[in-house]
Write a protein that holds these residues in place. Structure first.
Motif, mmCIF file in Angstrom:
data_model
loop_
_atom_site.group_PDB
_atom_site.id
_atom_site.type_symbol
_atom_site.label_atom_id
_atom_site.label_comp_id
_atom_site.label_asym_id
_atom_site.label_seq_id
_atom_site.Cartn_x
_atom_site.Cartn_y
_atom_site.Cartn_z
ATOM 1 N N ASN A 153 -11.973 10.563 11.303
ATOM 2 C CA ASN A 153 -10.848 9.988 10.557
ATOM 3 C C ASN A 153 -10.813 8.466 10.603
ATOM 4 N N SER A 154 -11.523 7.866 11.559
ATOM 5 C CA SER A 154 -11.412 6.416 11.746
ATOM 6 C C SER A 154 -11.952 5.631 10.558
ATOM 7 N N LEU A 155 -12.796 6.251 9.728
ATOM 8 C CA LEU A 155 -13.255 5.549 8.527
ATOM 9 C C LEU A 155 -12.075 5.239 7.612
ATOM 10 N N ALA A 156 -11.106 6.153 7.546
ATOM 11 C CA ALA A 156 -9.923 5.908 6.724
ATOM 12 C C ALA A 156 -9.100 4.745 7.280
ATOM 13 N N LEU A 157 -9.061 4.602 8.609
ATOM 14 C CA LEU A 157 -8.372 3.457 9.207
ATOM 15 C C LEU A 157 -9.078 2.153 8.844
ATOM 16 N N ALA A 158 -10.419 2.180 8.841
ATOM 17 C CA ALA A 158 -11.169 0.993 8.416
ATOM 18 C C ALA A 158 -10.849 0.669 6.963
ATOM 19 N N GLY A 159 -10.689 1.712 6.136
ATOM 20 C CA GLY A 159 -10.312 1.497 4.745
ATOM 21 C C GLY A 159 -8.932 0.869 4.619
ATOM 22 N N PHE A 160 -8.003 1.304 5.459
ATOM 23 C CA PHE A 160 -6.663 0.709 5.454
ATOM 24 C C PHE A 160 -6.732 -0.788 5.739
ATOM 25 N N LEU A 161 -7.486 -1.168 6.768
ATOM 26 C CA LEU A 161 -7.595 -2.581 7.133
ATOM 27 C C LEU A 161 -8.341 -3.378 6.065
ATOM 28 N N ALA A 162 -9.347 -2.754 5.444
ATOM 29 C CA ALA A 162 -10.080 -3.448 4.383
ATOM 30 C C ALA A 162 -9.172 -3.698 3.181
ATOM 31 N N GLY A 163 -8.397 -2.673 2.790
ATOM 32 C CA GLY A 163 -7.476 -2.860 1.678
ATOM 33 C C GLY A 163 -6.447 -3.941 1.966
ATOM 34 N N TYR A 164 -5.928 -3.951 3.191
ATOM 35 C CA TYR A 164 -4.956 -4.977 3.572
ATOM 36 C C TYR A 164 -5.596 -6.365 3.529
ATOM 37 N N HIS A 165 -6.810 -6.477 4.047
ATOM 38 C CA HIS A 165 -7.501 -7.773 4.087
ATOM 39 C C HIS A 165 -7.676 -8.350 2.688
ATOM 40 N N TRP A 166 -8.103 -7.537 1.750
ATOM 41 C CA TRP A 166 -8.397 -8.039 0.408
ATOM 42 C C TRP A 166 -7.153 -8.375 -0.399
ATOM 43 N N TRP A 167 -5.965 -7.897 0.040
ATOM 44 C CA TRP A 167 -4.736 -8.184 -0.699
ATOM 45 C C TRP A 167 -3.731 -9.012 0.100
ATOM 46 N N GLN A 168 -4.099 -9.427 1.303
ATOM 47 C CA GLN A 168 -3.119 -10.105 2.148
ATOM 48 C C GLN A 168 -2.752 -11.498 1.645
ATOM 49 N N ASP A 169 -3.583 -12.101 0.779
ATOM 50 C CA ASP A 169 -3.253 -13.410 0.230
ATOM 51 C C ASP A 169 -2.272 -13.321 -0.938
ATOM 52 N N HIS A 170 -1.996 -12.106 -1.417
ATOM 53 C CA HIS A 170 -1.009 -11.926 -2.484
ATOM 54 C C HIS A 170 0.394 -11.849 -1.885
ATOM 55 N N SER A 171 0.658 -10.783 -1.167
ATOM 56 C CA SER A 171 1.931 -10.630 -0.460
ATOM 57 C C SER A 171 1.772 -9.511 0.554
ATOM 58 N N PRO A 172 2.573 -9.523 1.627
ATOM 59 C CA PRO A 172 2.475 -8.452 2.624
ATOM 60 C C PRO A 172 2.716 -7.065 2.033
ATOM 61 N N VAL A 173 3.629 -6.981 1.064
ATOM 62 C CA VAL A 173 3.914 -5.679 0.453
ATOM 63 C C VAL A 173 2.698 -5.184 -0.321
ATOM 64 N N ASP A 174 2.095 -6.067 -1.132
ATOM 65 C CA ASP A 174 0.900 -5.680 -1.885
ATOM 66 C C ASP A 174 -0.220 -5.265 -0.935
ATOM 67 N N ALA A 175 -0.368 -6.013 0.158
ATOM 68 C CA ALA A 175 -1.433 -5.715 1.115
ATOM 69 C C ALA A 175 -1.216 -4.348 1.766
ATOM 70 N N LEU A 176 0.035 -4.036 2.131
ATOM 71 C CA LEU A 176 0.317 -2.741 2.750
ATOM 72 C C LEU A 176 0.096 -1.598 1.765
ATOM 73 N N VAL A 177 0.520 -1.794 0.522
ATOM 74 C CA VAL A 177 0.294 -0.753 -0.489
ATOM 75 C C VAL A 177 -1.198 -0.522 -0.683
#
Length: 261
Positions: free
Chosen positions: A206-230
Motif C-alpha cells: 500500500n505504501s506506493l499509494a502513500l508515495a502517490g499522495f506525497l507526489a500529488g501534494y508536491h506538484w500542486w503545493q505552489d498553487h494552494s494547500p487545498v489544491d495540493a491536498l485534493v
C-alpha cells in the motif's frame, strides 16, 4: 502534535484494533490521515526527503517485526527499536538536500523490487515439514488476527490516547520529517503484534499509494494547500484502487476451479 492530531491518531489506531482482516487493517492504517493533518498544522513543504520518508515507514515496521518475531524482543522494546531506526533514517535525510525527481524514481524502483521479492517468496514451495521454531505463515497470521486482547475497551482506549500523545511529542523533534513520522504506527505495531509480519507485507504494498499522495501534494503545493491536498488524495485513491483491483482473468480462474454441477 495538536489535540486534534492526538484524537485523529487515537481514532485510527482504535479503528485498526477493531478490524479482523490483516489486509484491510493495513489499508486503513495506510490512509494518509496523519500526513494530511501534519501538512495542514505545520505548513511544511513536501520535498524529496518527505517522499523517502515512506521508505522510513516501511523500515519502522521491518525493524519491529524482525526484533519482535525473530529476536523475540518484547513488543515495546521492538517498538522503541523501530522508532530509533526511523529517527536515524530521518536524520540522514535532513542532513543533505534530496531532489524530488530522483527520490521519486528511487522510491518506485525500491517498491517494485520489494514487491518482486515478496512475490517470489510467496510463490516459493512450502517446506515438507514445519517445526515450532519456524515463523508463522500469512494464513496463520490471518487466522489469529482480531483475537480479543485482555484489556477492557475503555482501558485500551486510554492506553492508545496516552501513547498517541507521547509519540506526538517525539514527532515534534523531527522538523519536516514529522510529515511521515509513524504516529499511529507506533501503537498499531503493538496492537497488531500477532500478525506483524503479514501486516508489514500488506503495508509495503500500500505504501506506493502513500508515495502517490506525497507526489500529488508536491506538484500542486505552489498553487494552494487545498489544491495540493485534493491532488494528493486523488493520487492516493487512484493508486490504491489500482493496487487492490483484481488481477486480469482472476475471476475466470476462480470460476474454472469450482466443481461443475
Amino acid at each position: 502534535m495538536t489535540v486534534s492530531g492526538v484524537l485523529l491518531v487515537t481514532a485510527v489506531v482504535w479503528a485498526v484494533s477493531l478490524i479482523r482482516s490483516v489486509r484491510l487493517r493495513a489499508f486503513v492504517y495506510s490512509l494518509p490521515l496523519p500526513m494530511t493533518l501534519a501538512l495542514v498544522s505545520t505548513g511544511h513543504r513536501v520535498e524529496g526527503a518527505q517522499l523517502l520518508g515512506v521508505l522510513g515507514l516501511n523500515l519502522f515496521f521491518v525493524v519491529v517485526a524482525v526484533t519482535h518475531h525473530r529476536l523475540r524482543w518484547p513488543i515495546l522494546l521492538a517498538d522503541a527499536a523501530g522508532i530509533a531506526g526511523y529517527v536515524a533514517f530521518s536524520a540522514g535525510l535532513l542532513a543533505v538536500p534530496v531532489p524530488f525527481g530522483p527520490a521519486l524514481a528511487g522510491t518506485v524502483a525500491l517498491w517494485a523490487l520489494a514487491m518482486l521479492l515478496l512475490r517470489r517468496q510467496h510463490l516459493a514451495p512450502a517446506p515438507s515439514s514445519k517445526t515450532e521454531s519456524q515463523p508463522e505463515t500469512d494464513t496463520q497470521a490471518e487466522a489469529e488476527a482480531g483475537q480479543p486482547t485482555r484489556l477492557a475497551a475503555p482501558v485500551k482506549l486510554l492506553v492508545i490516547l496516552v501513547g498517541a500523545t507521547l509519540t506526538g511529542l517525539l514527532g515534534e523533534l523531527l522538523r519536516a520529517m514529522v510529515v511521515t513520522f509513524p504516529y499511529s504506527g507506533v501503537l498499531v505495531a503493538v496492537e497488531s503484534r500477532r500478525d506483524l509480519v503479514a501486516f508489514s507485507r500488506h503495508f509495503a504494498r500500500n505504501s506506493l499509494a502513500l508515495a502517490g499522495f506525497l507526489a500529488g501534494y508536491h506538484w500542486w503545493q505552489d498553487h494552494s494547500p487545498v489544491d495540493a491536498l485534493v491532488a494528493g488524495w486523488v493520487a492516493f485513491a487512484v493508486l490504491a484502487a489500482a493496487l487492490h483491483a483484481p488481477a486480469p482473468g482472476g475471476t475466470a480462474r476462480r470460476r474454472a476451479a469450482l466443481p461443475a454441477g
